[in-house]
Design an enzyme around this catalytic site. Structure first.
Site, short mmCIF file in Angstrom:
data_model
loop_
_atom_site.label_atom_id
_atom_site.label_comp_id
_atom_site.label_asym_id
_atom_site.label_seq_id
_atom_site.Cartn_x
_atom_site.Cartn_y
_atom_site.Cartn_z
N SER A 81 82.17 81.01 18.57
CA SER A 81 82.02 80.10 17.44
C SER A 81 83.37 79.48 17.08
O SER A 81 83.70 79.29 15.91
CB SER A 81 81.44 80.83 16.23
OG SER A 81 80.80 79.94 15.36
N SER A 138 78.16 78.29 10.73
CA SER A 138 78.28 77.90 12.14
C SER A 138 76.96 77.55 12.81
O SER A 138 76.96 77.08 13.94
CB SER A 138 78.96 79.01 12.94
OG SER A 138 80.35 78.99 12.73
N LYS A 176 76.70 74.16 14.27
CA LYS A 176 77.20 73.88 15.62
C LYS A 176 76.06 73.55 16.58
O LYS A 176 76.29 72.96 17.63
CB LYS A 176 78.03 75.05 16.14
CG LYS A 176 79.39 75.22 15.43
CD LYS A 176 80.17 76.37 16.04
CE LYS A 176 81.60 76.45 15.50
NZ LYS A 176 81.69 77.03 14.16
#
Length: 383
Positions: free
Chosen positions: A156, A98, A101
């Protein structure tokens, strides 16, 4: 140049070979001081980039000793100047989970006002990977874009990512824009396959690239504000519910002590990537950004403790190490220096958004409010 090499160091791969690079074996991150020649990468003509394998640091008199870090790759950099203070296999291609991101936000966040409202369709929630972390986006519900971004940064939420990607023209379009943004920032190790960081064949980044993304994000006031938010609410059926940031260095959750002055940025976990983290903190007018990828010892929360030790080292090493490179993209020959470049290490100078500094105060202050808020069962961010 003084460079430390680990006992089983691997050669840093260039961006063009990142997609097909094989997995490397785990190795010790304890440095053995010596001299060597940095391994040329795809930007061999860009000497400001810290290419090379093993642990790289150039200590001056009185420099503190680097901590013992088990992560496969890590970077410590000054966010103001962009100088890299130390690193271990900084260009090693690894699944980012993640933390990717951060690049998604850099590519998409400026495109839509936070007040924009959007009603979610069934198609937009399709193809989310099994086991993904979710914030709870529901088909048929109308959300503000700001709510979706809080779902991305705090929980997330891959569901929030997919809805924002749909707004941005779809997943394929968003992936192309993320790839273009990475190249524009000089992040040449990153190959994007999914916008949310969920494990996918060929999807890789590096500790160096993720530090580039974290630094760039802190210079955007919206990014800085979202990544510093410890807790918020998210719209649900008949009201809203509390959500908390899964970055334990920010919240102090699950027995991980909050780091003083932390201002984000993003943590991640997948079975393929292990635990990953981009963390930034501010102390005494100086901002550091640290990337830690896949610690090999210490369990699921080791990523936070290893980031803590690297941040502590970075603040203690101010003025006591010679930078090994820079997070700034190399300029073409004859080009004028970038306006946001700092004149010397540690000089935040004009051009650093005040929002980044304010985010630190917000993050630290809010973290105190959520010490009692524990994430269920020490859950890990996935994708």
């Amino acid at each position: 140049m003084t460079i430390g090499f680990s006992a089983r160091a691997v050669t840093a791969c260039c961006a063009l070979s990142a997609v097909c690079a094989p997995a490397f074996s785990a190795h010790s991150a304890v440095a053995v001081t010596g001299t060597g020649t940095a391994t040329p990468g795809p930007a061999a003509s860009q000497p400001s980039l810290p290419y090379g394998s093993g642990t790289q640091v150039r200590p001056r008199a009185g420099a503190p000793e680097l901590p013992d870090v088990s992560a496969l790759s890590w970077v410590v950099a000054d966010a103001g100047s962009g100088t890299v203070l130390a690193a271990h296999d900084p260009h090693r291609p690894l699944p980012p989970a993640s933390t990717l991101k951060t690049l998604f936000a850099l590519a998409v966040l400026p495109r839509f006002s936070g007040d924009t409202q959007h009603t979610v369709s069934e198609r937009e929630l399709a193809d989310i990977g099994p086991g993904s972390s979710l914030v709870g986006v529901r088909e048929g519900h109308t959300y503000r874009v700001a709510d979706l971004w809080r779902g991305v940064f705090l929980n997330s939420g891959n569901d929030a990512v997919h809805v924002l990607a749909a707004l941005n023209g779809g997943v394929e379009t968003t992936v192309r824009k993320m790839q273009a943004k990475a190249r524009a920032l000089g992040a040449l190790d990153t190959h994007v396959v999914t916008p949310d960081g969920y494990d996918a064949p060929g999807q890789v980044s590096s500790a160096y690239d993720l530090a580039v993304f974290g630094r760039a994000g802190l210079r955007d006031p919206d990014f800085a504000r979202y990544c510093a938010t410890a807790e918020s609410t998210f719209p649900g059926d008949g009201g809203s519910y509390e959500i908390a940031n899964t970055n334990r260095l920010l919240t102090g959750a699950d027995g991980v002590a909050a780091y003083p002055g932390l201002i984000g940025v993003k943590n991640g976990y997948t079975s393929g990537a292990g635990n990953t983290l981009v963390a930034a903190a501010r102390r005494g007018g100086r901002t550091l950004v640290v990337t830690v990828m896949n610690p090999q010892e210490g369990g699921g929360f080791a990523v936070y403790e290893e980031a803590r030790s690297l941040l502590d080292w970075g603040f203690a090493a101010a003025g006591r190490v010679t930078p090994i490179g820079s997070l700034l993209p190399a300029r073409p020959p004859g080009a004028a220096p970038a306006r946001t470049a700092r004149r010397h290490e540690g000089d935040d100078g004009a051009g650093w958004p005040e929002a980044a500094a304010l985010a630190g105060a917000v993050g630290v202050g809010t973290a105190a409010l959520v010490l009692a808020l524990r994430l269920k069962g020490g859950r890990s961010t996935r994708g």
